[in-house]
Design an enzyme around this catalytic site. Structure first.
Site, PDB file in Angstrom:
ATOM      1  N   LYS A   1       1.515  -1.161  -0.201  1.00 21.45           N
ATOM      2  CA  LYS A   1      -0.034  -0.179  -0.060  1.00 21.45           C
ATOM      3  C   LYS A   1       0.939   1.100   0.079  1.00 21.45           C
ATOM      4  O   LYS A   1       1.996   1.075   0.132  1.00 21.45           O
ATOM      5  CB  LYS A   1      -0.744  -0.084   0.978  1.00 21.45           C
ATOM      6  CG  LYS A   1      -2.635   1.125   1.068  1.00 21.45           C
ATOM      7  CD  LYS A   1      -3.387   0.329   0.033  1.00 21.45           C
ATOM      8  CE  LYS A   1      -4.212   1.012   0.496  1.00 21.45           C
ATOM      9  NZ  LYS A   1      -5.756   0.316  -0.461  1.00 21.45           N
TER      10      LYS A   1
ATOM     11  N   THR B   1     -14.778  -3.629  -7.805  1.00 21.15           N
ATOM     12  CA  THR B   1     -14.643  -3.987  -6.225  1.00 21.15           C
ATOM     13  C   THR B   1     -16.709  -3.680  -6.045  1.00 21.15           C
ATOM     14  O   THR B   1     -16.646  -4.900  -4.714  1.00 21.15           O
ATOM     15  CB  THR B   1     -14.197  -2.679  -5.111  1.00 21.15           C
ATOM     16  OG1 THR B   1     -12.614  -3.196  -5.786  1.00 21.15           O
ATOM     17  CG2 THR B   1     -13.961  -2.918  -3.773  1.00 21.15           C
TER      18      THR B   1
ATOM     19  N   ASN C   1     -16.642   5.578  -6.531  1.00 22.31           N
ATOM     20  CA  ASN C   1     -17.034   4.251  -6.839  1.00 22.31           C
ATOM     21  C   ASN C   1     -17.739   3.021  -6.620  1.00 22.31           C
ATOM     22  O   ASN C   1     -18.633   2.511  -7.578  1.00 22.31           O
ATOM     23  CB  ASN C   1     -15.022   4.011  -7.428  1.00 22.31           C
ATOM     24  CG  ASN C   1     -14.900   3.288  -8.384  1.00 22.31           C
ATOM     25  OD1 ASN C   1     -16.084   2.572  -8.999  1.00 22.31           O
ATOM     26  ND2 ASN C   1     -13.820   2.472  -8.923  1.00 22.31           N
TER      27      ASN C   1
ATOM     28  N   SER D   1      -7.424  -6.230 -10.096  1.00 20.38           N
ATOM     29  CA  SER D   1      -6.551  -6.358 -10.691  1.00 20.38           C
ATOM     30  C   SER D   1      -5.677  -7.391 -10.903  1.00 20.38           C
ATOM     31  O   SER D   1      -4.450  -6.893 -11.937  1.00 20.38           O
ATOM     32  CB  SER D   1      -5.594  -5.244  -9.222  1.00 20.38           C
ATOM     33  OG  SER D   1      -6.501  -4.062  -9.527  1.00 20.38           O
TER      34      SER D   1
HETATM   35  P1  NAD Z   1     -13.788   7.149  -3.856  1.00 20.54           P
HETATM   36  O1  NAD Z   1     -12.904   8.500  -3.475  1.00 20.54           O
HETATM   37  O2  NAD Z   1     -15.047   7.382  -5.091  1.00 20.54           O
HETATM   38  O3  NAD Z   1     -15.137   7.295  -2.936  1.00 20.54           O
HETATM   39  C1  NAD Z   1     -15.282   7.479  -1.662  1.00 20.54           C
HETATM   40  C2  NAD Z   1     -16.393   8.450  -1.094  1.00 20.54           C
HETATM   41  O4  NAD Z   1     -16.771   8.375   0.182  1.00 20.54           O
HETATM   42  C3  NAD Z   1     -16.681   9.629  -1.837  1.00 20.54           C
HETATM   43  O5  NAD Z   1     -18.354   9.826  -2.218  1.00 20.54           O
HETATM   44  C4  NAD Z   1     -16.778  10.497  -0.480  1.00 20.54           C
HETATM   45  O6  NAD Z   1     -16.976  12.251  -0.388  1.00 20.54           O
HETATM   46  C5  NAD Z   1     -16.704   9.663   0.718  1.00 20.54           C
HETATM   47  N1  NAD Z   1     -16.401  10.124   2.042  1.00 20.54           N
HETATM   48  C6  NAD Z   1     -15.602  10.301   2.441  1.00 20.54           C
HETATM   49  N2  NAD Z   1     -15.601  10.895   3.535  1.00 20.54           N
HETATM   50  C7  NAD Z   1     -16.884  10.394   3.895  1.00 20.54           C
HETATM   51  C8  NAD Z   1     -17.241  10.678   5.692  1.00 20.54           C
HETATM   52  N3  NAD Z   1     -16.992  10.827   6.522  1.00 20.54           N
HETATM   53  N4  NAD Z   1     -18.793  10.129   5.633  1.00 20.54           N
HETATM   54  C9  NAD Z   1     -19.704   9.636   4.122  1.00 20.54           C
HETATM   55  N5  NAD Z   1     -18.859   9.902   3.383  1.00 20.54           N
HETATM   56  C10 NAD Z   1     -17.680   9.732   3.176  1.00 20.54           C
HETATM   57  O7  NAD Z   1     -13.764   6.199  -3.279  1.00 20.54           O
HETATM   58  P2  NAD Z   1     -13.650   4.856  -3.877  1.00 20.54           P
HETATM   59  O8  NAD Z   1     -12.788   3.515  -4.612  1.00 20.54           O
HETATM   60  O9  NAD Z   1     -15.054   4.645  -3.594  1.00 20.54           O
HETATM   61  O10 NAD Z   1     -13.492   3.655  -2.370  1.00 20.54           O
HETATM   62  C11 NAD Z   1     -14.211   3.746  -1.036  1.00 20.54           C
HETATM   63  C12 NAD Z   1     -13.448   2.664  -0.200  1.00 20.54           C
HETATM   64  O11 NAD Z   1     -13.519   1.366  -0.446  1.00 20.54           O
HETATM   65  C13 NAD Z   1     -11.920   3.325   0.072  1.00 20.54           C
HETATM   66  O12 NAD Z   1     -12.338   2.684   2.233  1.00 20.54           O
HETATM   67  C14 NAD Z   1     -11.085   2.216  -0.173  1.00 20.54           C
HETATM   68  O13 NAD Z   1     -10.045   1.598   0.835  1.00 20.54           O
HETATM   69  C15 NAD Z   1     -11.996   1.131  -0.463  1.00 20.54           C
HETATM   70  N6  NAD Z   1     -11.217  -0.584  -1.874  1.00 20.54           N
HETATM   71  C16 NAD Z   1     -11.570   0.819  -2.926  1.00 20.54           C
HETATM   72  C17 NAD Z   1     -11.032  -0.151  -3.479  1.00 20.54           C
HETATM   73  C18 NAD Z   1     -11.349   0.258  -5.287  1.00 20.54           C
HETATM   74  O14 NAD Z   1     -11.204  -0.510  -6.053  1.00 20.54           O
HETATM   75  N7  NAD Z   1     -11.513   1.330  -5.638  1.00 20.54           N
HETATM   76  C19 NAD Z   1     -10.990  -1.596  -3.493  1.00 20.54           C
HETATM   77  C20 NAD Z   1     -11.023  -1.910  -2.395  1.00 20.54           C
HETATM   78  C21 NAD Z   1     -11.062  -1.183  -1.463  1.00 20.54           C
END
Ligand code: NAD
Length: 425
Positions: A107, A191, A222, A350
């Site tokens: 990471k 995801t 996302n 991935s």
């Molecule tokens: P992203 O940036 O697309 O979305 C995150 C969302 O969370 C945004 O809409 C943001 O406004 C919102 N957010 C931030 N703080 C917040 C809060 N306090 N309360 C409510 N909403 C809040 O990110 P993502 O890619 O969707 O990832 C989201 C989570 O999933 C993360 O924890 C990431 O580590 C995990 N994750 C993502 C992936 C991936 O493939 N994208 C894979 C595994 C895990």
């Protein structure tokens, strides 16, 4: 009430230690797994648009590569810390081992606020990160990917920087790239799709019909938005969604696509006209059968877990539930699908992307979806079976499956010194 403040690094160490103890493994297994094998901190100088120079702090954690090159996203966020990055890399190790993917856990993170950076500054920062870590990255060493606030465009810049330095195209350096540059079809949805597969598998096991099931999603980015859309396709009803600025609630249902379009245009969904405004706290406690925390760590704590009404909590985000909160949820009869299973669809696709890059043979989307569905189904079956057998939580079962695989790989590689065979048969 004083709420325990949790360091995710302490939490994941405890989770891994418990699994080694439950499996009766030699202490050497935990001694190796309790920290990253390599942790690098870098300083990244960037010339800003106004001509000034800013030096950003970046990290890369390579936790364990017994099963293959380390793999994991890069997070751009003002509050990234070394412990957070280490913890996330350890969760990646567990996740890859659990899904039987030949990767270890990595990471990265850069302390920055990407919303304040121009596209040119963001590009310079992304390239600077790869340049600073060149010696320890590579398709057979450590493979970055997107995470919070990093995008396919950022992955393209990172791949290009590495390729320039090596004077050869290195598509397999990073995953989550745009499809035009070797990205996999289906990666953007992976995801959320994997999360829905795990929810559907558990719902079937406990006799919860998805037809009409009420869903609340915290963090409509996302992952959260894709999960909401796919659950709707299975007949579920999205009743609440939120982002960092607040949320919206409608017991009769919200249209996931309309929400995404609104967020795209307005920058937030909090003012979406199709429902009532709610806070993130209210969202967690709303009347839903399935709760999907898809934002950040430590969202469900001992202070609010008692108010959760959902029967299934699917951790799309990494580490959203504190250990105290999980105990409260289980007491209430809720089941928590842990992050290492619920969001493993991302790293699985991935892996498919890396395979496609190395072979130069690109799969149609249906093939990606089919292979993802198969791997998620296998992992869910293995975990739910062990959970019933051991009468453990789903998380404990998932860690046992993963740590067992890791321990065997380390033993076979000779990392555990003179430890005899760990299991018979
Ligand atoms: P992203 O940036 O697309 O979305 C995150 C969302 O969370 C945004 O809409 C943001 O406004 C919102 N957010 C931030 N703080 C917040 C809060 N306090 N309360 C409510 N909403 C809040 O990110 P993502 O890619 O969707 O990832 C989201 C989570 O999933 C993360 O924890 C990431 O580590 C995990 N994750 C993502 C992936 C991936 O493939 N994208 C894979 C595994 C895990």
């Amino acid at each position: 009430m004083a709420i325990a403040v949790h360091n995710p690094f302490d939490i994941v160490r405890r989770q891994i230690r418990e699994a080694t103890e439950q499996l009766g493994l030699p202490p050497a297994v935990y001694e190796i797994l309790k920290q990253p094998l390599r942790f690098v901190e870098v300083a990244i100088p960037v010339q800003m648009d106004d001509g000034s120079l800013r030096v950003f702090q970046g990290f890369r954690s390579q936790h364990n590569d017994a099963l293959g090159p380390t793999k994991g996203g890069v997070r751009f966020h003002p509050s990234v810390t070394p412990d957070e990055v280490k913890a996330l890399s350890m969760w990646m190790t567990v996740k890859c081992a659990l899904l039987a993917i030949p990767f270890g856990g990595g990471k990265g993170g850069i302390v920055c606020n990407p919303k304040e950076l121009s596209p040119r500054e963001l590009e310079a920062l992304s390239r600077g990160f790869v340049s600073a870590l060149q010696q320890v990255l590579g398709p057979d060493k450590d493979i970055p990917a997107p995470d919070v606030y990093t995008t396919p465009q950022i992955m393209a810049w990172m791949m290009d920087e590495f390729s320039r330095a090596r004077a050869a195209n290195a598509f397999a350096l990073v995953t989550g790239k745009p499809v035009e540059l070797g990205g996999s079809r289906g990666r953007v949805e992976a995801t959320g799709r994997g999360c829905v597969a795990a929810v559907a598998a558990l719902a079937e096991r406990i006799g919860l019909s998805l037809e009409g099931a009420r869903v609340a999603v915290q963090g409509y980015g996302n992952v959260g938005s894709v999960a909401a859309r796919l659950l709707r396709e299975l007949g579920a009803v999205l009743v609440a969604a939120s982002d960092s600025q607040g949320g919206v609630y409608n017991p009769h249902g919200l249209d996931p696509l309309a929400l995404s379009r609104f967020k795209e245009e307005a920058g937030t969904l909090a003012s979406f006209p199709g429902g009532d405004r709610i806070t993130n706290e209210e969202l967690l406690a709303c009347d839903a059968d399935i709760l999907i925390p898809a934002a950040l760590e430590n969202q469900l704590t001992e202070a609010n877990a008692g108010a959760v009404k959902a029967r299934i909590v699917a951790e799309a985000a990494n580490g959203p539930t504190t250990p105290e909160a999980e105990a409260i949820l289980y007491e209430r009869g809720a089941l928590v699908i842990p992050d290492v299973l619920a969001n493993a669809g991302g790293v699985t696709v991935s892996y498919f992307e890396w395979v496609q890059n190395l072979s130069g043979w690109y799969w149609p989307e249906e093939e990606v979806e089919r292979q993802l569905a198969r791997r998620m189904a296998e992992a869910c079956e293995e975990v739910f079976h062990l959970q019933e057998e051991r009468r453990s939580t789903i998380r404990q079962a998932a860690y046992m499956v993963a740590v067992r695989r890791l321990a065997e790989a380390m033993r076979l590689r000779g990392w555990l010194a003179r430890t005899p065979a760990l299991w018979r048969g």
